[in-house]
Design an enzyme around this catalytic site. Structure first.
Site, PDB file in Angstrom:
ATOM      1  N   LYS A   1      -0.722  14.239 -10.716  1.00 31.57           N
ATOM      2  CA  LYS A   1       0.290  13.937 -11.726  1.00 31.57           C
ATOM      3  C   LYS A   1       1.191  15.151 -12.008  1.00 31.57           C
ATOM      4  O   LYS A   1       2.386  14.991 -12.282  1.00 31.57           O
ATOM      5  CB  LYS A   1      -0.378  13.442 -13.001  1.00 31.57           C
ATOM      6  CG  LYS A   1      -1.059  12.080 -12.835  1.00 31.57           C
ATOM      7  CD  LYS A   1      -0.080  11.002 -12.359  1.00 31.57           C
ATOM      8  CE  LYS A   1      -0.709   9.619 -12.344  1.00 31.57           C
ATOM      9  NZ  LYS A   1       0.262   8.566 -11.961  1.00 31.57           N
TER      10      LYS A   1
ATOM     11  N   ASN B   1       4.737   3.260 -10.271  1.00 30.30           N
ATOM     12  CA  ASN B   1       3.614   3.151 -11.197  1.00 30.30           C
ATOM     13  C   ASN B   1       2.249   3.144 -10.513  1.00 30.30           C
ATOM     14  O   ASN B   1       1.245   3.409 -11.164  1.00 30.30           O
ATOM     15  CB  ASN B   1       3.770   1.872 -12.028  1.00 30.30           C
ATOM     16  CG  ASN B   1       2.566   1.576 -12.873  1.00 30.30           C
ATOM     17  OD1 ASN B   1       2.307   2.229 -13.879  1.00 30.30           O
ATOM     18  ND2 ASN B   1       1.776   0.582 -12.457  1.00 30.30           N
TER      19      ASN B   1
ATOM     20  N   TYR C   1      -6.813  14.002 -10.071  1.00 33.87           N
ATOM     21  CA  TYR C   1      -5.852  13.216 -10.842  1.00 33.87           C
ATOM     22  C   TYR C   1      -4.817  14.125 -11.506  1.00 33.87           C
ATOM     23  O   TYR C   1      -3.604  13.879 -11.423  1.00 33.87           O
ATOM     24  CB  TYR C   1      -6.586  12.395 -11.897  1.00 33.87           C
ATOM     25  CG  TYR C   1      -5.684  11.478 -12.689  1.00 33.87           C
ATOM     26  CD1 TYR C   1      -5.243  10.274 -12.140  1.00 33.87           C
ATOM     27  CD2 TYR C   1      -5.273  11.806 -13.971  1.00 33.87           C
ATOM     28  CE1 TYR C   1      -4.411   9.429 -12.859  1.00 33.87           C
ATOM     29  CE2 TYR C   1      -4.437  10.970 -14.695  1.00 33.87           C
ATOM     30  CZ  TYR C   1      -4.015   9.775 -14.140  1.00 33.87           C
ATOM     31  OH  TYR C   1      -3.181   8.961 -14.851  1.00 33.87           O
TER      32      TYR C   1
ATOM     33  N   ASP D   1       0.875  -1.171   0.000  1.00 33.02           N
ATOM     34  CA  ASP D   1       0.000   0.000   0.000  1.00 33.02           C
ATOM     35  C   ASP D   1       0.911   1.219   0.000  1.00 33.02           C
ATOM     36  O   ASP D   1       1.500   1.562   1.029  1.00 33.02           O
ATOM     37  CB  ASP D   1      -0.901   0.009   1.231  1.00 33.02           C
ATOM     38  CG  ASP D   1      -1.819   1.222   1.292  1.00 33.02           C
ATOM     39  OD1 ASP D   1      -1.761   2.068   0.373  1.00 33.02           O
ATOM     40  OD2 ASP D   1      -2.586   1.343   2.262  1.00 33.02           O
ATOM     41  N   VAL D   2       1.075   1.868  -1.147  1.00 31.37           N
ATOM     42  CA  VAL D   2       2.040   2.960  -1.250  1.00 31.37           C
ATOM     43  C   VAL D   2       1.652   4.167  -0.406  1.00 31.37           C
ATOM     44  O   VAL D   2       2.506   5.017  -0.116  1.00 31.37           O
ATOM     45  CB  VAL D   2       2.256   3.395  -2.721  1.00 31.37           C
ATOM     46  CG1 VAL D   2       2.881   2.283  -3.535  1.00 31.37           C
ATOM     47  CG2 VAL D   2       0.967   3.902  -3.344  1.00 31.37           C
TER      48      VAL D   2
END
Length: 255
Positions: free
Chosen positions: A164, A96, A160, A69-70
């Site tokens: 990013k 990723n 999102y 779980d990042v």
């Protein structure tokens, strides 16, 4: 004598790929294995990780998989430690793991926005921290950003796009901190639209109209086209490159 093609090889090195349970991450793991790397994969869906692990082995690679779980720094540290215990090094990190969202800004809740940032941006940071602590000079971190960190989307994707764009900024800063001092190069890929879980739920007519309007190559990208760019940034082929974001987007970011 080392040839140019030899510089794309990763024999004897260990590559960690997050979000490798399916889609682009699973493809990255296979491509890195084909280039000779030992593979360490992590994701939240362990049943799918097993599928990726088998595909890596079929590609001739040696693989270790573990739940990840990042968004949890402890989980990131655990995966880096497991890689060191099994293979003795971490030479490549592919950040990723990611989640998507498409919620109008006036309706998006704090919890929804934070959930995306926790995985896409904070998760990349925690995993980079964990791996950089054990990486040797000559190692490489490749963060997976997105063309939507560079250009506007056709859909409401504030969380999102922000996450990013944050990954792109994070890439520049970590490159500044670690490339000279620690010998760790940090770069990013900014994919356009590829066949993946994140694009599977997007209405195809809307997506293709957007690609035709924004792109130069009017089609979805294919996994092998992104794999080749990843191998370039992960390997010694890009030894004089750090801090950059490489769009692989069919020309969408050119205008």
């Amino acid at each position: 004598m080392t040839t140019t093609l030899d510089r794309f090889r990763l024999d004897g090195r260990t590559a960690v790929v997050t979000g490798a349970s399916s889609g682009l991450g699973a493809g990255f793991a296979r491509a890195l294995a084909q280039s000779g790397a030992n593979i360490v994969i992590g994701a939240r869906r362990c049943d799918q990780l097993r599928v990726t692990a088998r595909a890596v082995e079929e590609a001739g690679g040696t693989v270790l998989w573990q739940h990840l779980d990042v968004a949890d720094p402890g989980s990131c540290g655990s995966l880096a430690s497991a890689a060191m215990d099994r293979f003795g090094s971490v030479d490549v990190l592919v950040n990723n793991a990611g989640v998507g969202s498409a919620v109008p800004a006036l309706r998006e809740t704090a919890e929804q926005f934070t959930a995306v940032m926790d995985v896409n941006l904070m998760g990349s940071y925690w995993m980079a921290q964990a791996c950089a602590r054990v990486m040797r000079p000559g190692s490489s971190i490749v963060n997976i950003a997105s063309v939507l960190g560079i250009i506007p989307s056709y859909a409401p994707q504030a969380a999102y796009a922000s996450s990013k764009a944050g990954v792109i900024g994070l890439t520049r800063d970590l490159a500044q901190q670690w490339s000279q001092r620690r010998g760790i190069r940090v770069n990013a890929l900014a994919p356009g639209y590829f066949e993946s879980e994140l694009t599977a739920s997007v209405p195809r007519d809307d997506l293709h109209r957007f690609i035709e309007r924004r792109g130069i190559i009017h089609r979805l990208g294919e996994q092998h086209e992104l794999d080749a760019a990843l191998l370039f940034l992960a390997s010694d082929a890009s030894s004089y490159i750090t801090g950059i974001t490489l769009p692989v987007d069919g020309g969408m970011s050119t205008h």
